[in-house]
Design an enzyme around this catalytic site. Structure first.
Site, PDB file in Angstrom:
ATOM      1  N   LYS A  25       0.850  -1.343   0.051  1.00  0.00           N
ATOM      2  CA  LYS A  25      -0.584   0.008   0.163  1.00  0.00           C
ATOM      3  C   LYS A  25       0.593   1.193   0.369  1.00  0.00           C
ATOM      4  CE  LYS A  25      -3.872  -0.648   2.595  1.00  0.00           C
ATOM      5  NZ  LYS A  25      -4.510  -0.493   3.881  1.00  0.00           N
ATOM      6  N   ARG A  95      -3.001   2.824   8.575  1.00  0.00           N
ATOM      7  CA  ARG A  95      -3.500   2.247   7.646  1.00  0.00           C
ATOM      8  C   ARG A  95      -2.624   1.389   7.707  1.00  0.00           C
ATOM      9  NH1 ARG A  95      -4.673   4.899   2.206  1.00  0.00           N
ATOM     10  NH2 ARG A  95      -6.201   2.547   1.544  1.00  0.00           N
ATOM     11  N   GLY A 104      -8.432  -7.417   4.880  1.00  0.00           N
ATOM     12  CA  GLY A 104      -9.705  -8.342   5.797  1.00  0.00           C
ATOM     13  C   GLY A 104      -8.957  -8.766   7.101  1.00  0.00           C
ATOM     14  N   MET A 106      -5.304  -7.160   8.333  1.00  0.00           N
ATOM     15  CA  MET A 106      -4.969  -5.860   9.679  1.00  0.00           C
ATOM     16  C   MET A 106      -5.976  -4.753   9.389  1.00  0.00           C
ATOM     17  SD  MET A 106      -2.166  -6.899   9.937  1.00  0.00           S
ATOM     18  CE  MET A 106      -1.095  -5.944   9.363  1.00  0.00           C
ATOM     19  N   ARG A 351      -3.319  -1.030  -6.284  1.00  0.00           N
ATOM     20  CA  ARG A 351      -2.432  -2.160  -6.660  1.00  0.00           C
ATOM     21  C   ARG A 351      -2.809  -3.120  -7.428  1.00  0.00           C
ATOM     22  NH1 ARG A 351      -5.472  -3.984  -1.575  1.00  0.00           N
ATOM     23  NH2 ARG A 351      -7.671  -4.514  -1.884  1.00  0.00           N
ATOM     24  N   HIS A 467      -6.232 -41.125   0.078  1.00  0.00           N
ATOM     25  CA  HIS A 467      -6.335 -42.103  -1.600  1.00  0.00           C
ATOM     26  C   HIS A 467      -7.457 -41.398  -2.024  1.00  0.00           C
ATOM     27  CE1 HIS A 467      -8.720 -45.101  -3.537  1.00  0.00           C
ATOM     28  NE2 HIS A 467      -7.008 -45.819  -3.802  1.00  0.00           N
ATOM     29  N   ARG A 573      -0.407 -47.284 -15.299  1.00  0.00           N
ATOM     30  CA  ARG A 573      -0.262 -48.989 -14.442  1.00  0.00           C
ATOM     31  C   ARG A 573      -1.339 -49.916 -15.020  1.00  0.00           C
ATOM     32  NH1 ARG A 573      -2.579 -44.319 -12.035  1.00  0.00           N
ATOM     33  NH2 ARG A 573      -0.649 -42.591 -11.011  1.00  0.00           N
ATOM     34  N   GLU A 757      12.871 -45.377  -7.633  1.00  0.00           N
ATOM     35  CA  GLU A 757      11.250 -44.963  -6.259  1.00  0.00           C
ATOM     36  C   GLU A 757      11.828 -45.166  -5.371  1.00  0.00           C
ATOM     37  OE1 GLU A 757       7.765 -46.912  -7.273  1.00  0.00           O
ATOM     38  OE2 GLU A 757       8.724 -48.142  -8.367  1.00  0.00           O
ATOM     39  N   SER A 776      12.332 -43.594 -14.460  1.00  0.00           N
ATOM     40  CA  SER A 776      11.545 -42.661 -14.064  1.00  0.00           C
ATOM     41  C   SER A 776      11.056 -42.435 -13.050  1.00  0.00           C
ATOM     42  CB  SER A 776       9.719 -43.194 -14.944  1.00  0.00           C
ATOM     43  OG  SER A 776       8.598 -42.371 -14.633  1.00  0.00           O
ATOM     44  N   THR A 779       7.982 -40.470  -7.663  1.00  0.00           N
ATOM     45  CA  THR A 779       8.098 -39.687  -6.647  1.00  0.00           C
ATOM     46  C   THR A 779       7.641 -40.122  -5.853  1.00  0.00           C
ATOM     47  OG1 THR A 779       7.319 -37.636  -7.885  1.00  0.00           O
ATOM     48  CG2 THR A 779       9.424 -37.816  -8.053  1.00  0.00           C
ATOM     49  N   ASP A 781       6.482 -43.054  -3.931  1.00  0.00           N
ATOM     50  CA  ASP A 781       7.170 -44.185  -3.620  1.00  0.00           C
ATOM     51  C   ASP A 781       8.439 -43.003  -3.093  1.00  0.00           C
ATOM     52  OD1 ASP A 781       5.572 -45.388  -2.378  1.00  0.00           O
ATOM     53  OD2 ASP A 781       5.664 -46.790  -4.180  1.00  0.00           O
ATOM     54  N   CYS A 843       7.320 -39.392 -12.935  1.00  0.00           N
ATOM     55  CA  CYS A 843       5.942 -39.993 -12.784  1.00  0.00           C
ATOM     56  C   CYS A 843       5.084 -39.313 -11.693  1.00  0.00           C
ATOM     57  CB  CYS A 843       5.640 -41.125 -13.602  1.00  0.00           C
ATOM     58  SG  CYS A 843       6.280 -42.632 -12.650  1.00  0.00           S
ATOM     59  N   TYR A 863      11.172 -34.880 -19.433  1.00  0.00           N
ATOM     60  CA  TYR A 863      10.053 -34.977 -18.980  1.00  0.00           C
ATOM     61  C   TYR A 863       8.695 -35.120 -17.707  1.00  0.00           C
ATOM     62  CZ  TYR A 863       8.766 -39.756 -19.088  1.00  0.00           C
ATOM     63  OH  TYR A 863       9.190 -41.375 -18.980  1.00  0.00           O
TER      64      TYR A 863
HETATM   65  P1  ADP Z   1      -7.579  -2.181   3.461  1.00  0.00           P
HETATM   66  O1  ADP Z   1      -6.176  -2.927   3.332  1.00  0.00           O
HETATM   67  O2  ADP Z   1      -8.563  -3.520   4.878  1.00  0.00           O
HETATM   68  O3  ADP Z   1      -8.215  -2.403   2.199  1.00  0.00           O
HETATM   69  P2  ADP Z   1      -7.325   0.540   4.113  1.00  0.00           P
HETATM   70  O4  ADP Z   1      -5.827   1.017   4.501  1.00  0.00           O
HETATM   71  O5  ADP Z   1      -6.863   0.826   2.342  1.00  0.00           O
HETATM   72  O6  ADP Z   1      -7.397  -0.693   4.092  1.00  0.00           O
HETATM   73  O7  ADP Z   1      -8.361   1.517   4.433  1.00  0.00           O
HETATM   74  C1  ADP Z   1      -9.841   1.715   3.866  1.00  0.00           C
HETATM   75  C2  ADP Z   1     -10.366   1.879   3.611  1.00  0.00           C
HETATM   76  O8  ADP Z   1     -10.384   3.405   4.622  1.00  0.00           O
HETATM   77  C3  ADP Z   1     -10.206   2.366   2.304  1.00  0.00           C
HETATM   78  O9  ADP Z   1     -10.777   1.482   1.542  1.00  0.00           O
HETATM   79  C4  ADP Z   1     -10.689   3.877   2.131  1.00  0.00           C
HETATM   80  O10 ADP Z   1     -11.837   4.043   2.116  1.00  0.00           O
HETATM   81  C5  ADP Z   1     -10.868   4.478   3.804  1.00  0.00           C
HETATM   82  N1  ADP Z   1      -9.387   4.850   4.135  1.00  0.00           N
HETATM   83  C6  ADP Z   1      -8.259   4.791   4.179  1.00  0.00           C
HETATM   84  N2  ADP Z   1      -7.506   6.096   4.147  1.00  0.00           N
HETATM   85  C7  ADP Z   1      -8.577   7.083   4.310  1.00  0.00           C
HETATM   86  C8  ADP Z   1      -8.366   8.353   4.088  1.00  0.00           C
HETATM   87  N3  ADP Z   1      -6.930   8.738   4.022  1.00  0.00           N
HETATM   88  N4  ADP Z   1      -9.071   9.691   3.097  1.00  0.00           N
HETATM   89  C9  ADP Z   1     -10.244   9.366   3.375  1.00  0.00           C
HETATM   90  N5  ADP Z   1     -10.082   7.175   3.305  1.00  0.00           N
HETATM   91  C10 ADP Z   1      -9.736   6.862   3.467  1.00  0.00           C
HETATM   92 MG    MG Z   2       5.518 -46.737  -6.782  1.00  0.00          MG
HETATM   93 MG    MG Z   3      -7.901  -0.858   0.722  1.00  0.00          MG
END
Ligand code: ADP
Ligand code: MG
Ligand code: MG
Length: 887
Positions: A25, A95, A104, A106, A351, A467, A573, A757, A776, A779, A781, A843, A863
């Protein structure tokens, strides 16, 4: 002190764009600033500080805090606001941001810098008390949750109750006074749960928030995510501190997320959602229904509410320009977060976007055509493993479903059918043209025919390498394994799960890609390999050096494999050909024979079947190489087990059941995996191997007579550990060949080789190569015998081994380069030294695993061979392996 702080804004060139230091980020914020895009000014505290933080008793050093204060002065200058000021307060977001995105996992805190006083001044400067209060309450919620550990739902509950009392439905229906009331309640809640007042000191807020982000790197959910995605602990997270911009100041404000292309289809059109008068995560959280970004998407989905393109045309066209700019710069599809404050667009994140396999293929091909990337880059961008999902039938997205259980996504693809609890029943249903799902506590080699007959397999026990899982993947059959919620009662012919009782004959659907089990039949759609897919494959074929063969022993699998581009069979086989109803009896008789005469009699009856199978396969392979492995498995796998089976065999022998049971006891082995199997059978009962060779050569004669292009068979002797074994058995093959050639007075070309093997075979490769045209590497066995671990029993402790970092990954899935790989290298070197022309392949299951294929390329094998459905994956992985080696 080292400078841990990296500034970003659109007036400067950043010191670095190193993701390892700044996190994904932070690095991208810096680059967007460099490109002159509207990025709210801020700074990144590097991942090195995260490391320092943990070494410093989880405390932020004082010196850093004073540096942070200086950085905030810069932000103040740029934004013309002041942190904690009572005229025009600057607010910040804090952030997280690791090297790779961990959605989701951190934490992020918005609107930091608000307290009982600054909230008033924010209301005054903006003339918008509702906005100020709304921002403050959001801050209290996020901060109290992330820093003070107050559970989020408690705040939501207060809001819900408040709306209920007031008789409104939406958050947007609450006014400034309502939020003020709620702020009062929130603070009371914090006091009672956290046993302290909500902090009014803005620098305390800031340093606590930064600490909390560092701490979240070691949170339980982050730990799980890191483990599942093989993210090392030492990477750490960076922290981004950034000035806030506001999407919640009124109807000329908005917040949104967008992709520069459609991440599920790959189509080259913008894709995204936005919300008017909202902040941050409202879009993702689903509290309000967001609207489309483009008019086209709105019309397509029949939505009434105006798209951003229609509602904010100017901002939209600015956004569009930025999309183009970013794609051109990053040369990849971008996933973007933005906010509009009073008609002004701000960029908050970009990203490379996550995408489906389908989209990955299409985007790669399109970008090559757009001259954005080279073919090489295109090949390297597609994760071969994900192609799996393109090769198997998938569930029709549009149908509703009731999920009754979850298990491991053992073999991808979806299948529906009638529940059956036995392999014979599955076979019976198949003969009636009915679809079935074989439901077993676990499967064993005896279930092969049932697994073949069934449309899908569900087991309540066993892991990803059980299995059921391994065989199903080999067959390309959907399989959900280890679904522990499923309680099977074989006697009553029912299973129970999630309060539902499912009887034999009831319809269920399994999705082997997600591990879900559903009630009823959910329609599937057959995958069509797109032109783009074929294009990518043809590029891969031009690049790769490794050949790709398939493991196959049925005409059907062989056909599939050839359609997927297999260039030969690396493992046929022969024992799998004996499991079907008609043949198993003779197979059993053959094994139970006491005398050579009896054995020869049974073999004679098996011969035409085997010959016919080979003929069909040779015909399909049309001149391509076919490696046929002579009989290998422990014989107990074929012995009669049920009383019915015993009496059947007894009758056909004219013997008593007691006699048969006595013979079974004689054949009992303590450790069949290491017992009388492989070439040891050929040594004891040469007539078995003779019959098999005869079948191979006669099938070739048949091909010749029918003017079918001749394959050159590679006859493979299994489980060899000494040169003497292969010397004797090669002689047997040559003699049989000679006899047939003489009989039909024709010449037949063939090779003889061995499977490596056993560790001893790898070490003595120089002796063995004297008698072998090819090796051959078996891997599966080789891994078992190198570690001394039985694959079928490893499920019980493998998880502990991965958890304790003894294994990074299951060595039955990804080849153990340091041990098993070393043996392969030794065998390769010593074998080739003896015989330059020695052909080398692999194989085992590893032949279809991209990481293992990379190893095979480095080890200079000729191969890899894998199950039919993994052939395209192996083709791409082999190309990537070669490209990576060039770097
Ligand atoms: P995540 O990695 O979970 O997407 P972010 O750090 O991107 O978390 O933050 C989540 C949301 O918070 C972002 O999508 C954005 O909408 C809002 N946000 C983060 N920084 C700012 C900022 N400086 N101003 C306004 N909104 C922000
Ligand atoms: Mg065998
Ligand atoms: Mg984000």
């Amino acid at each position: 002190m080292k400078n841990f702080i990296y500034r970003f804004n659109n007036k400067i060139r950043p010191r670095t764009n190193d993701k390892n230091l700044l996190g994904g980020k932070g690095a991208n914020l810096a680059e967007m600033g460099k490109l002159g895009l509207p990025v709210p000014p801020g700074f990144t505290i590097s991942t090195e500080m995260c490391d320092f933080f943990y070494k410093n008793k989880k405390k932020i050093p004082k010196l850093l805090l004073s540096k942070i204060k200086k950085e905030i002065k810069i932000i103040e200058k740029l934004t013309k606001k002041k942190f904690g000021n009572l005229n025009n307060p600057l607010l910040l977001s804090v952030r997280s941001g690791a090297r790779v995105s961990m959605p989701g996992m951190m934490d992020t805190i918005l609107n930091l810098g608000l307290n009982d006083k600054t909230v008033k001044s924010l209301a005054n400067t903006t003339g918008n008390t509702r906005f100020a209060n709304d921002s403050y309450r959001r801050f209290i919620q996020m901060y109290s949750n992330v820093v003070l550990g107050v559970e989020a739902y408690l705040f939501e509950e207060l809001i819900e109750n408040y709306k209920h009392t007031k008789g409104v439905l939406q958050d947007t229906d609450l006014n400034a006074d309502d939020w003020e009331d709620l702020i009062f309640d929130f603070k009371k809640l914090v006091k009672s749960k956290a046993r302290k007042n909500f902090p009014q000191d803005i620098y305390e807020q800031l340093s606590e928030a930064i600490s909390a982000v560092f701490l979240s790197w070691e949170s339980k959910r982050a730990k799980t995510y890191k483990r599942l995605n093989q993210i090392p602990d030492h990477w750490g997270t960076a922290v981004n501190v950034q000035s806030m911009v506001f999407g919640n100041m009124g109807n000329d404000c908005a917040t949104g997320v967008a992709f520069t292309r459609d991440p599920s289809t790959g189509e080259n059109s913008f894709f995204g959602e936005y919300l008017i008068n909202a902040q941050g995560e409202d879009v993702v959280a689903g509290t309000r229904n967001p609207q489309h970004i483009t008019k086209k998407a709105r019309i397509k989905s029949n939505a009434k509410e105006l798209s951003m393109q229609e509602k904010m045309p100017q901002v939209y066209s600015e956004l569009k320009k930025i999309f183009y700019k970013l794609e051109k710069y990053y040369r990849d599809m971008q996933d973007i977060e933005f906010t509009v404050e009073k008609g002004k667009l701000w960029m908050l994140q970009t990203r490379s976007g996550k995408r489906t396999a389908k989209a990955a293929v299409k985007i790669s091909v399109d970008m090559v055509q757009e001259k954005l990337i080279s073919k090489k880059e295109a090949l390297l961008r597609i994760d071969p493993n994900t192609l799996d999902s393109l090769l198997h039938p998938t569930l029709d997205e549009k149908t509703e479903r009731k999920i009754i259980a979850k298990g491991l996504p053992a073999s991808p693809g979806a299948a529906s059918g009638r529940v059956t609890f036995s392999s014979n029943e599955a076979e019976r249903l198949k003969s009636l043209m009915q679809e079935s799902i074989l439901v077993r506590i676990e499967t064993s080699p005896e279930d092969i025919h049932g697994m073949h007959a069934a449309n899908g397999i569900l087991t309540s026990r066993g892991g990803m390498t059980s299995h059921a899982a391994v065989v199903a993947r080999g067959m390309g059959k959907p399989c959900v394994s280890g679904s522990s919620q499923v309680y099977i009662d074989y006697e009553k012919k029912i299973f129970k799960s999630d309060g539902v009782t499912v009887k034999e004959g009831d319809l269920i659907t399994i999705d082997g890609g997600s591990g879900k089990v559903m009630l009823g039949k959910i329609p599937t759609v057959k995958p069509k390999l797109s032109e783009d897919f074929n294009k990518v494959m043809s590029w891969a074929d031009k690049v790769r050096k490794l050949k790709v063969r398939t493991n196959s022993e049925t005409p059907m699998d062989t056909k599939v494999a050839r359609e997927f581009g297999a260039e030969g069979i690396g493992l046929c086989r022969t024992e799998h050909m004996f499991f079907n109803e008609e043949r198993i009896l003779y197979m059993r008789k053959m094994i139970l024979s006491k005398t050579k005469e009896d054995r020869l009699d049974s073999l004679k009856r098996l011969l035409p079947h085997q010959q016919n199978d080979f003929f069909k396969i040779f015909k399909i392979m049309n001149g391509l190489p076919v490696t046929v492995r002579l009989l290998d498995p422990p014989l107990h796998e074929f012995l009669p087990k049920t009383t019915k089976e015993v009496s059947e065999v007894a009758k056909s022998f004219n013997l008593s059941e007691a006699d048969i049971n006595g013979r079974i006891n004689e054949l009992h082995e303590q450790n069949p995996m290491l017992g009388h199997r492989g070439c040891r059978l050929g040594i004891s009962f040469p007539e078995i191997y003779e019959m098999q060779c005869e079948a191979i050569f006669e099938a070739l004669v048949e091909c010749k007579n029918k003017k079918i292009k001749l394959v050159i068979p590679e006859i493979m002797i299994p489980l060899v550990s000494t040169a003497a074994e292969i010397e004797i058995l090669k002689d047997l093959v040559d003699k049989t060949a000679k006899a047939i050639q003489k009989k039909h007075s024709i010449k037949i070309k063939y090779y003889v080789g061995t499977m490596i093997e056993l560790p001893r075979a790898a070490l003595r490769a120089n002796d063995i190569a004297k008698f072998a045209d090819f090796f051959s590497f078996g891997t599966n066995d080789l891994t078992q015998t190198t570690f001394g671990i039985s694959r079928d029993d490893s499920g019980k402790f493998l998880n502990d081994y991965v958890e304790n970092k003894i294994f990074n990954r299951d060595p039955f899935i990804e080849i153990d380069v340091r041990g098993v790989g070393e043996l392969i290298k030794i065998a390769t070197e010593r074998g080739r030294k003896q015989k330059k022309s020695l052909k080398l392949g692999i194989c085992g299951e590893h032949g279809g695993d991209p990481a293992s294929i990379e190893f095979c390329e480095k080890a200079k094998l000729n191969y890899v061979s894998c199950s039919p459905y993994r052939v395209p994956i192996a083709r791409l992985a082999a190309a990537q392996a070669y490209l990576k080696k060039q770097k």
